[in-house]
Design an enzyme around this catalytic site. Structure first.
Site, mmCIF file in Angstrom:
data_model
loop_
_atom_site.group_PDB
_atom_site.id
_atom_site.type_symbol
_atom_site.label_atom_id
_atom_site.label_comp_id
_atom_site.label_asym_id
_atom_site.label_seq_id
_atom_site.Cartn_x
_atom_site.Cartn_y
_atom_site.Cartn_z
ATOM 1 N N ASP A 1 0.803 -1.221 0.000
ATOM 2 C CA ASP A 1 0.000 0.000 0.000
ATOM 3 C C ASP A 1 0.837 1.272 0.000
ATOM 4 O O ASP A 1 2.056 1.233 0.199
ATOM 5 C CB ASP A 1 -0.973 0.002 1.199
ATOM 6 C CG ASP A 1 -0.335 -0.547 2.476
ATOM 7 O OD1 ASP A 1 0.910 -0.512 2.579
ATOM 8 O OD2 ASP A 1 -1.062 -1.003 3.369
ATOM 9 N N GLU B 1 -9.781 -1.981 4.934
ATOM 10 C CA GLU B 1 -10.415 -1.585 6.184
ATOM 11 C C GLU B 1 -11.739 -2.332 6.386
ATOM 12 O O GLU B 1 -12.384 -2.731 5.406
ATOM 13 C CB GLU B 1 -10.703 -0.076 6.138
ATOM 14 C CG GLU B 1 -9.458 0.807 6.021
ATOM 15 C CD GLU B 1 -8.781 1.053 7.361
ATOM 16 O OE1 GLU B 1 -8.578 0.095 8.133
ATOM 17 O OE2 GLU B 1 -8.439 2.215 7.630
ATOM 18 N N HIS C 1 -7.534 -4.646 10.011
ATOM 19 C CA HIS C 1 -7.197 -4.450 8.596
ATOM 20 C C HIS C 1 -5.907 -5.177 8.239
ATOM 21 O O HIS C 1 -5.037 -5.392 9.094
ATOM 22 C CB HIS C 1 -7.159 -2.959 8.202
ATOM 23 C CG HIS C 1 -5.969 -2.175 8.676
ATOM 24 N ND1 HIS C 1 -6.016 -0.827 8.937
ATOM 25 C CD2 HIS C 1 -4.681 -2.526 8.914
ATOM 26 C CE1 HIS C 1 -4.828 -0.395 9.309
ATOM 27 N NE2 HIS C 1 -3.991 -1.416 9.310
#
Ligand code: F6R
Length: 223
Positions: free
Chosen positions: A52, A127, A122
């Site tokens: 990410d 999420e 998460h």
């Protein structure tokens, strides 16, 4: 386990996480690699993927995950820049997500994916929600996550509101997963994640559907 994968093939593919949790692992990887010439050379053949990146932070921003990876791993190892992949959260984000997916499709998903876990369950920045996305996508960060990550910024207001993350399907496509979770604050998330039920409200619970997950934790989550 990471070094086993690194040395096992001509083109090992490793999936990396950021945050506080894997810092010790990265230090050990660097140390061990510098103590063994053969091991060090193996990094040249590695393909690296990151889970990410925050939207709105330049890759040179000290809290960006591009910067984190350079600082905490890549600059210490002989990795080829062309083999390092971190989601791009700049410019046309949707297009970048498609490009990341195309790249994963071309090379294959990681042989080993390193994961941390959020206090809200998460993984990556997938999420808790009514639905989870399968592949790389743009996502809004929850207040819980922004608060948890405020420790890296001057204030919670500076924590980005959005991120790009590999999806839950991407994570499940890794050949094996290593989940690291240390500290009392991770206990409840771990307990829910491995409770025997799967829920989009605890994204890590989907790891129960994967055949090869290893958890390293200092918490007793039985019962
Ligand atoms: C980071 C990531 C996140 C973190 C999680 C735990 O790339 O994907 O899921 O692993 O937020 O963060 P720390 O380790 O800082 O507690």
């Amino acid at each position: 386990m990471v070094l086993d994968v690194l040395t096992a093939s001509q083109q090992p593919i490793l999936g990396f996480a950021t945050g506080s949790t894997p810092l010790g692992l990265y230090r050990v990887l660097i140390e061990k690699s510098h103590a063994d010439e053969h091991l060090l050379a193996c990094w040249k053949r590695m393909i690296g993927y990151n889970l990410d990146e925050y939207v709105g932070l330049h890759p040179n921003h000290p809290q960006s995950y591009h910067y984190y990876m350079q600082e905490n791993l890549y600059r210490h190892l002989p990795v080829a820049p062309a083999r390092i992949h971190i989601p791009s959260a700049e410019g046309a984000v949707e297009e970048n997500c498609h490009a990341y997916h195309a790249l994963l499709t071309e090379t294959g998903w990681p042989d080993l994916q390193i994961l941390g876990i959020g206090t809200n369950g998460h993984i990556g920045f997938n999420e808790p929600d009514d639905e989870l996305q399968i592949y790389t996508h743009l996502t809004a960060l929850t207040p819980v996550t922004r608060q948890a990550n405020a420790r890296f910024f001057d204030s919670v207001d500076e924590v980005p509101q959005h991120a790009v993350t590999m999806g839950i399907g991407d994570i499940l496509k890794a050949k094996q997963v290593v989940l690291l979770a240390y500290g009392e604050q991770k206990r409840e998330a771990l307990r829910q994640a491995f409770s025997g039920a799967v829920s989009t409200r605890c994204p890590a619970s989907f790891l129960q559907l994967h055949a090869h997950v290893t958890i390293f934790t200092d918490q007793d989550v039985r019962g």
